[in-house]
Design a protein around this motif. Structure first.
Motif, mmCIF file in Angstrom:
data_model
loop_
_atom_site.group_PDB
_atom_site.id
_atom_site.type_symbol
_atom_site.label_atom_id
_atom_site.label_comp_id
_atom_site.label_asym_id
_atom_site.label_seq_id
_atom_site.Cartn_x
_atom_site.Cartn_y
_atom_site.Cartn_z
ATOM 1 N N TYR A 182 28.121 54.329 40.352
ATOM 2 C CA TYR A 182 28.539 53.550 39.260
ATOM 3 C C TYR A 182 29.816 53.526 39.259
ATOM 4 C CZ TYR A 182 24.203 55.819 37.588
ATOM 5 O OH TYR A 182 22.538 56.140 37.411
ATOM 6 N N TYR B 38 32.665 53.404 36.755
ATOM 7 C CA TYR B 38 34.123 53.699 35.349
ATOM 8 C C TYR B 38 35.719 54.171 35.702
ATOM 9 C CZ TYR B 38 30.027 56.037 34.549
ATOM 10 O OH TYR B 38 28.351 56.269 33.992
ATOM 11 N N GLN C 44 39.044 54.699 33.906
ATOM 12 C CA GLN C 44 39.880 55.888 32.577
ATOM 13 C C GLN C 44 41.073 55.433 32.891
ATOM 14 O OE1 GLN C 44 39.286 59.495 33.811
ATOM 15 N NE2 GLN C 44 38.506 60.836 31.742
ATOM 16 N N GLY D 87 38.535 59.016 27.477
ATOM 17 C CA GLY D 87 37.221 58.637 28.019
ATOM 18 C C GLY D 87 37.326 57.673 28.992
ATOM 19 N N LEU D 88 35.804 57.850 29.498
ATOM 20 C CA LEU D 88 35.147 57.347 30.577
ATOM 21 C C LEU D 88 34.610 55.922 29.606
ATOM 22 C CD1 LEU D 88 35.577 59.575 32.003
ATOM 23 C CD2 LEU D 88 33.517 58.934 33.836
ATOM 24 N N PHE E 245 32.216 52.688 31.204
ATOM 25 C CA PHE E 245 31.544 52.010 31.955
ATOM 26 C C PHE E 245 32.065 50.675 32.188
ATOM 27 C CE2 PHE E 245 27.941 51.645 34.062
ATOM 28 C CZ PHE E 245 26.865 50.098 33.714
ATOM 29 N N TYR F 60 26.699 49.491 36.934
ATOM 30 C CA TYR F 60 25.635 50.158 37.802
ATOM 31 C C TYR F 60 24.828 49.563 38.875
ATOM 32 C CZ TYR F 60 20.630 51.805 37.152
ATOM 33 O OH TYR F 60 19.046 52.975 38.043
ATOM 34 N N LEU G 8 36.991 55.135 38.641
ATOM 35 C CA LEU G 8 35.713 56.203 39.041
ATOM 36 C C LEU G 8 34.286 55.943 39.699
ATOM 37 C CD1 LEU G 8 36.486 58.763 36.626
ATOM 38 C CD2 LEU G 8 37.110 59.467 39.005
ATOM 39 N N GLN H 54 35.868 67.980 33.614
ATOM 40 C CA GLN H 54 37.083 67.680 34.356
ATOM 41 C C GLN H 54 38.165 67.887 34.400
ATOM 42 O OE1 GLN H 54 38.049 62.963 33.246
ATOM 43 N NE2 GLN H 54 37.953 62.675 34.853
ATOM 44 N N LEU I 8 32.679 66.646 28.816
ATOM 45 C CA LEU I 8 32.233 65.024 28.369
ATOM 46 C C LEU I 8 30.840 65.266 28.424
ATOM 47 C CD1 LEU I 8 34.516 63.737 31.178
ATOM 48 C CD2 LEU I 8 34.960 62.731 29.249
ATOM 49 N N TRP J 185 19.150 53.066 30.777
ATOM 50 C CA TRP J 185 18.655 52.617 32.311
ATOM 51 C C TRP J 185 20.215 53.059 33.614
ATOM 52 C CZ3 TRP J 185 14.608 51.685 34.092
ATOM 53 C CH2 TRP J 185 13.703 51.743 32.776
ATOM 54 N N ASP J 186 21.427 53.554 32.475
ATOM 55 C CA ASP J 186 22.372 53.519 33.083
ATOM 56 C C ASP J 186 23.310 55.070 32.628
ATOM 57 O OD1 ASP J 186 24.237 51.149 31.339
ATOM 58 O OD2 ASP J 186 23.489 52.654 31.170
ATOM 59 N N MET J 187 24.182 55.455 32.961
ATOM 60 C CA MET J 187 24.693 56.473 32.514
ATOM 61 C C MET J 187 25.890 56.489 31.804
ATOM 62 S SD MET J 187 22.861 59.596 33.247
ATOM 63 C CE MET J 187 24.083 60.502 33.375
ATOM 64 N N ARG J 188 26.161 56.688 30.260
ATOM 65 C CA ARG J 188 27.234 56.182 29.624
ATOM 66 C C ARG J 188 27.999 57.581 28.811
ATOM 67 N NH1 ARG J 188 27.871 50.630 27.777
ATOM 68 N NH2 ARG J 188 26.201 49.935 29.466
ATOM 69 N N PHE J 189 28.489 57.810 28.522
ATOM 70 C CA PHE J 189 29.891 59.016 28.157
ATOM 71 C C PHE J 189 30.489 59.153 26.695
ATOM 72 C CE2 PHE J 189 29.596 61.188 32.530
ATOM 73 C CZ PHE J 189 29.707 60.676 33.414
ATOM 74 N N GLY J 190 30.701 60.477 26.342
ATOM 75 C CA GLY J 190 31.738 60.162 25.457
ATOM 76 C C GLY J 190 33.433 60.260 25.658
ATOM 77 N N ALA J 191 34.101 60.202 25.053
ATOM 78 C CA ALA J 191 35.364 60.507 25.216
ATOM 79 C C ALA J 191 36.029 62.095 25.431
ATOM 80 C CB ALA J 191 36.230 59.753 23.690
ATOM 81 N N GLY J 192 34.784 62.608 25.349
ATOM 82 C CA GLY J 192 35.454 63.808 26.227
ATOM 83 C C GLY J 192 35.966 64.812 24.917
#
Lengths: 119, 109
Positions: free
Chosen positions: A33, A35, A37, A42-43, A45, A48, A91, B38, B89, B95-102
């Motif tokens: 993946y 990303y 930042q 935040g991260l 996307f 992938y 990242l 993080q 976070l 199908w992939d990995m999505r993150f919140g803003a933290g």
């Protein structure tokens, strides 16, 4: 390798130049993946890979961004004609498997990131 | 559209208290949800994973709950310490990995 390696760790470039960022994932990890930042954010996307294929390219911000992965291992993120808004930490992460049906194999291990500054 | 929202950008608490962080999501049907930590200048580090059929998961001073009806996960740190100060976070597996803003947690001595 023991962890995810990213290079360069820091890159300063002039607006309009092309840059390549490299990610060397954990050996045997099939999913990779990217990303982005920005400072204090935040991260975001980007893309992938499952093996060498990228099922989801929807996160790439513009057609100046591209990524490839060869041999199911190393990945390169290329930014053409860099702009100041591209400045961020990029990242990379890898995981043993991928996809919703992979029964929890998607624990990501991140690299330390590549900090890009576009002047 | 799909969204992952972490309730607050920053949370300040006193040492010894319990920190509670919230993660809400819309238009996802995740098989599981993860929490990462993080620290400044570093990549996120995996903490806990909870599956859709699990209500609660614990690991030492950490506890995670997952309510698929409310589309919400709560992340608790009990007996918080200054060393717990970091950004936390949540991440959803599709199908992939999505993150919140933290959420940036600061634990004051």
């Amino acid at each position: 390798g023991a962890g995810v390696s990213q290079s360069p760790s820091n890159k300063v470039t002039e607006k309009g130049k092309d840059v390549e960022l490299r990610c060397d994932p954990i050996s045997g990890h099939t999913a990779l993946y990217w990303y982005r930042q920005s400072l204090g954010q935040g991260l975001e996307f980007l893309i992938y890979f499952q093996g060498n294929s990228a099922p989801d390219k929807s996160g790439l911000p513009s057609d100046r961004f591209s990524a490839e992965r060869t041999g199911g291992s190393v990945s390169t993120l290329t930014i053409q004609r860099t702009q100041q808004e591209d400045s961020a930490v990029y990242l990379c992460a890898s995981s043993p498997g991928g996809g919703q049906g992979s029964s929890g194999a998607n624990v990501l291990t991140f690299g330390a990131g590549s900090r890009l500054t576009v002047l | 559209s799909q969204k992952i929202e972490q309730n607050s950008e920053a949370l300040n608490i006193q040492e010894g208290k319990t920190a509670t962080l919230t993660c809400n999501y819309t238009n996802y049907s995740p098989a599981y949800l993860q929490w990462y930590r993080q620290d400044p200048g570093r990549g996120p580090v995996f903490l806990l994973l909870i599956r859709e059929n699990e209500k609660e998961k614990r690991k030492e001073r950490l506890k995670v709950t997952f309510d698929t009806t409310l589309k919400q996960s709560l992340f608790h740190i009990t007996a918080s310490q200054p060393a717990d100060s970091a950004t936390y976070l949540c991440a959803l597996a599709s199908w992939d990995m999505r993150f919140g803003a933290g959420t940036r947690l600061t634990v004051k001595p």
